[in-house]
Design a protein around this motif. Sequence first.
Motif, short mmCIF file in Angstrom:
data_model
loop_
_atom_site.label_atom_id
_atom_site.label_comp_id
_atom_site.label_asym_id
_atom_site.label_seq_id
_atom_site.Cartn_x
_atom_site.Cartn_y
_atom_site.Cartn_z
N ILE A 1 0.86 -1.20 0.00
CA ILE A 1 0.00 0.00 0.00
C ILE A 1 0.89 1.24 0.00
O ILE A 1 0.65 2.19 -0.77
CB ILE A 1 -0.95 -0.01 1.21
CG1 ILE A 1 -2.05 -1.04 0.98
CG2 ILE A 1 -1.58 1.37 1.41
CD1 ILE A 1 -2.88 -1.31 2.19
N CYS A 2 1.93 1.24 0.84
CA CYS A 2 2.85 2.39 0.89
C CYS A 2 3.45 2.61 -0.49
O CYS A 2 3.55 3.75 -0.97
CB CYS A 2 3.98 2.15 1.89
SG CYS A 2 3.41 2.29 3.56
N LYS A 3 3.81 1.51 -1.15
CA LYS A 3 4.41 1.63 -2.49
C LYS A 3 3.40 2.26 -3.46
O LYS A 3 3.74 3.15 -4.24
CB LYS A 3 4.84 0.22 -2.98
CG LYS A 3 5.45 0.21 -4.35
CD LYS A 3 6.79 0.92 -4.35
CE LYS A 3 7.29 1.15 -5.76
NZ LYS A 3 8.49 1.97 -5.80
N ARG A 4 2.13 1.78 -3.41
CA ARG A 4 1.13 2.31 -4.36
C ARG A 4 0.85 3.78 -4.10
O ARG A 4 0.63 4.56 -5.02
CB ARG A 4 -0.18 1.49 -4.30
CG ARG A 4 0.00 0.07 -4.81
CD ARG A 4 -1.21 -0.50 -5.53
NE ARG A 4 -2.42 -0.57 -4.75
CZ ARG A 4 -2.64 -1.45 -3.78
NH1 ARG A 4 -1.69 -2.31 -3.45
NH2 ARG A 4 -3.77 -1.46 -3.13
N ILE A 5 0.88 4.17 -2.82
CA ILE A 5 0.66 5.58 -2.50
C ILE A 5 1.83 6.43 -3.00
O ILE A 5 1.64 7.51 -3.57
CB ILE A 5 0.43 5.76 -0.99
CG1 ILE A 5 -0.95 5.19 -0.69
CG2 ILE A 5 0.51 7.22 -0.56
CD1 ILE A 5 -1.37 5.29 0.71
#
Length: 209
Positions: free
Chosen positions: A137-141
């Motif tokens: 999720i951090c990566k997608r954000i």
Amino acid sequence: MRLILLGVPGSGKGTQGAILSSQWQIPHISTGEILRQAIANQTALGLKAKAYVEKSELVPDYLIFDLIRQRLTAPSTQRGWILDGFPGNLSQAQFLDQLLATLGQSYNRVFSFYVPTDVLVQRWRQRGRSDDHPELICKRIEVYQEQTAPVIQHYRQQGCLTVINGDRPVEIVTHFLQTSFSDLSLTIQQKTVNTSERLINKERQILSD
Ligand SMILES: Nc1ncnc2c1ncn2[C@@H]1O[C@H](COP(=O)(O)OP(=O)(O)OP(=O)(O)O)[C@@H](O)[C@H]1O
Ligand SMILES: Nc1ncnc2c1ncn2[C@@H]1O[C@H](COP(=O)(O)O)[C@@H](O)[C@H]1O
């Protein structure tokens, strides 16, 4: 009806895209969903996209361009479409502008969903998709902020962006989308009426001169 839905992961694009697609009977084209299916079915696209999707990175543009070109030139999209998760970066936005110009089409509106982070965290926990764990999720954000946020700016500058408060019950968000769209239709209709009236008055003046 041709709409573009943008927003961080979990902001509700897919949920609203599916509802409006069923109401308006036009295809909901979610690039993320198409890629996940392609990976599950081990198609040529899926095999090429897998490593990127598993890392929550954008897959290379050329794969997405082929996918979008195929979908937007198919008979099923001639009445309209709802794009969800595309364009993911500025070069995809430019590609879309060029493709639509070639097809003699244009989008009606771009909606950007806004949802506060604490609400998003709850949604990611509840959804439980395989890429909904904290690291991805951090990566997608991060990808969203670096590559997709400029797309929002691109559409804002073109004057076709509406920001939606996605932190409301699903049916309220749907209602807002429908209403803001009909407000837009009314504005367009009114502009057409005004333009026609101006032309008629001009013609009258020319004839009476
Ligand atoms: N308005 C809403 N209120 C509460 N929950 C919602 C709302 N809209 C969507 N959800 C829920 O939040 C989760 C994420 O929604 P959705 O999958 O539509 O987001 P998304 O923007 O398409 O995400 P992604 O870009 O990661 O695919 C889902 O579990 C969905 O049921
Ligand atoms: N427009 C896109 N360009 C490149 N890669 C994309 C695009 N849209 C989706 N992806 C890939 O799919 C996953 C999941 O997307 P969701 O929108 O969250 O369903 C994304 O991490 C990219 O790898």
